[in-house]
Design a protein around this motif. Structure first.
Motif, short mmCIF file in Angstrom:
data_model
loop_
_atom_site.label_atom_id
_atom_site.label_comp_id
_atom_site.label_asym_id
_atom_site.label_seq_id
_atom_site.Cartn_x
_atom_site.Cartn_y
_atom_site.Cartn_z
N THR A 30 22.16 66.98 19.97
CA THR A 30 20.94 67.80 19.92
C THR A 30 20.22 67.60 19.22
OG1 THR A 30 21.87 69.46 19.72
CG2 THR A 30 22.04 68.89 21.85
N SER A 31 19.92 67.05 18.32
CA SER A 31 18.54 67.59 17.16
C SER A 31 17.89 66.47 17.51
CB SER A 31 19.08 67.70 15.71
OG SER A 31 20.14 66.62 15.24
N TYR A 32 17.87 65.13 18.01
CA TYR A 32 17.03 63.96 17.28
C TYR A 32 15.83 64.08 18.91
CZ TYR A 32 21.19 61.54 15.97
OH TYR A 32 22.00 61.15 14.96
N THR A 33 15.23 63.51 18.15
CA THR A 33 13.60 63.70 18.93
C THR A 33 13.12 62.58 19.69
OG1 THR A 33 11.94 63.72 16.93
CG2 THR A 33 12.66 65.93 17.68
N ARG A 34 13.11 62.42 20.79
CA ARG A 34 12.92 61.17 21.63
C ARG A 34 11.57 61.63 22.80
NH1 ARG A 34 18.79 61.01 22.02
NH2 ARG A 34 19.23 58.93 20.87
N ASP A 35 10.84 60.93 22.24
CA ASP A 35 9.16 61.50 22.26
C ASP A 35 9.52 60.75 24.17
OD1 ASP A 35 8.14 62.52 20.77
OD2 ASP A 35 7.01 60.95 20.02
N LYS A 165 7.06 70.24 9.46
CA LYS A 165 6.77 71.51 10.95
C LYS A 165 8.30 72.02 10.55
CE LYS A 165 6.06 67.69 14.28
NZ LYS A 165 6.05 66.44 13.29
N GLN A 168 11.47 72.45 11.21
CA GLN A 168 12.51 70.73 10.36
C GLN A 168 13.51 71.70 9.82
OE1 GLN A 168 9.68 68.17 9.00
NE2 GLN A 168 9.94 66.85 11.09
N ASP A 393 0.55 64.40 23.87
CA ASP A 393 1.98 64.52 23.54
C ASP A 393 1.66 63.27 25.56
OD1 ASP A 393 2.99 65.58 21.94
OD2 ASP A 393 3.40 67.07 22.95
#
Ligand SMILES: Cc1ncc(COP(=O)(O)O)c(C=O)c1O
Length: 445
Positions: A30-35, A165, A168, A393
């Motif tokens: 769940t740590s991945y950042t998908r825009d 950030k 992180q 965003d």
């Protein structure tokens, strides 16, 4: 893929993409950042197609990695040829030509005089860990200085230097002792209130007048690590004088200068390394991302007298994998034979086109970049420079829905980091889509 691009045929995400994202949710960190919900099926050059048959213009290159374009035939052929010979033998215990050859080719393009030696890992963070350990080992000093806004990776050494950030870092401290941060030359928001015309990189004074006075003696500092263009931090291009002054300061105190070219390197800025624009000669260069067109490879290359640590001090089982080295050699040949030049020419066209959008869109506060490394900073008001984070965003998603892939950078910027094969016509398409997406974002404010 001979079709008009972009070409969006389904709602986004389409049914197949939705199904895969559902499966991903169950089993992937769940740590991945998908825009946005982009599920790739194949790619060619600067075009990617998703699992539902929609095609997109890719101005991300998988975060500045697919430098020669997706699945360049020369790179694929080199991978296949090497894979047929052998897949692995551990370059830290045995010898093979691909790794030696890559060391030779890299040495020939380094921005500082040789001889050089290279350490091979699998990622940007590993390249930086190697550089940090090497700097400490060589100087017998413990301190390291990096910059606010910087991103150097996510393993504990490089994460200690990363100051991009707080998400992180939150929850992962304490960090490696002896790491310090100084202000980066963010000229749009100058940390010392200068204009570009009056700038003498006074932000560098912070190191001499604050860090060296209050926190750490210069003779205890092993290295300064700096991105010549800050990537994740917002595609910030410092004035040349910033890097010049860092070089003077480090040289004066026997401190090594490490340039992190993981994002800015490998031809992206129209030169092999971004630091070359300033004419500064570092001691160590770290590379990854675009170096092998998508295969995992991270390299730290140093002056040979610096990289003279004895056997056993540092190594990696997979680092310098022969298939990755073969991909890198093919990549470097393509860069040399035209792609660096293309990045310079098409990059200038893209930058000018995006800059022209400022006349029509008050939301754009700043456009900056070099070559095919272009950042767009969004603000709610050009005078106060209030950060337009939610608008940014939204812009990224509006681009996606129109078939253009871009990524966020920093708190309120968008980055364009397309494959270096981007054509002028594709750059024009990107500008047109950005224009329409900016209009959509402005209309809903
Ligand atoms: C400048 C810079 N350094 C290091 C890294 C870390 O690279 P990796 O994700 O391959 O570990 C990145 C990744 O975005 C980067 O942009």
């Amino acid at each position: 893929m001979n079709r008009q691009v972009p070409d969006i045929r389904t709602e986004l995400p389409g049914p197949k993409a939705r199904a895969l994202i559902e499966r991903d949710r169950a089993v992937v960190s769940t740590s991945y950042t998908r825009d946005y919900p982009m599920v790739i099926a194949r790619g060619e050059g600067a075009v990617v197609e998703d699992v539902d048959g929609n095609s997109f213009l890719d101005c991300t290159a998988g975060i500045a990695v697919a430098s020669t374009g997706h699945s360049h035939p020369d790179v694929v052929a080199a991978i296949v040829q090497q894979a047929k010979q052998f897949l692995h033998m551990s370059g830290t215990d045995f010898y093979y030509e691909a790794q030696v050859r890559l060391g030779e080719v890299l040495s020939a393009v380094m921005p500082m005089p040789g001889p050089h030696r290279s350490f091979f890992g699998n990622s940007g963070t590993e390249a930086n860990e190697a550089a940090l350990k090497l700097a400490k080992y060589h100087t017998k000093r413990q301190g390291v200085i990096a910059f606010f806004g910087s991103f150097h990776g996510r393993t504990m050494g490089s994460l200690s230097l990363t100051a991009s950030k707080v998400a992180q870092r939150r929850g992962f401290g304490p960090f490696v002792p002896g790491t310090f941060h100084a202000p980066y030359a963010d000229c749009y928001r100058c940390p010392v209130g200068r204009t570009p015309e009056s700038c003498a990189a006074e932000c560098v004074d912070f190191i001499e007048q604050q860090l060296f006075v209050h926190l750490v003696a210069p003779e205890e500092v092993a290295a300064v690590m700096v991105e010549p263009i800050q990537g994740e931090g917002g595609y910030l291009v410092p004035p040349d004088v910033f890097l010049h002054r860092l070089r003077e300061l480090t040289r004066a105190h026997g401190i090594l200068l490490i340039v992190d070219e993981v994002q800015s390197g490998m031809g992206r800025t129209g030169k092999m390394f971004a630091v070359e624009h300033a004419g500064v000669e570092p001691d160590i260069v770290t590379m990854a991302k675009g170096i092998a067109s998508g295969l995992p490879l991270g390299v730290a290359t140093a002056r040979a007298d610096v990289m003279s640590w004895p056997p056993g001090t540092h190594a990696s089982t997979f680092g310098g994998n022969p298939v990755a080295c073969a991909a890198s050699l093919a990549t470097l040949a393509l860069l040399r034979d035209g792609l660096i030049r293309n990045a310079e020419v098409v990059g200038a066209h893209l930058l000018a086109g995006v800059r022209a959008l400022m006349e029509r869109h008050a939301l754009i506060g700043d456009v900056r970049g070099r070559g095919l490394m272009v950042g767009i900073e969004l603000v709610r008001d050009r005078t106060t420079k209030e950060r337009a984070t939610t608008e940014r965003d939204r812009l990224v998603r509006e681009c996606f829905s129109r078939g253009l892939l871009v990524l966020r950078a920093g708190r309120n910027a968008v980055r364009l980091s397309p494959p270096l094969v981007l054509t002028t016509a594709q750059a024009d398409t990107a500008i047109e889509i950005l224009d329409a997406a900016l209009t959509a974002v402005s209309n809903v404010r």
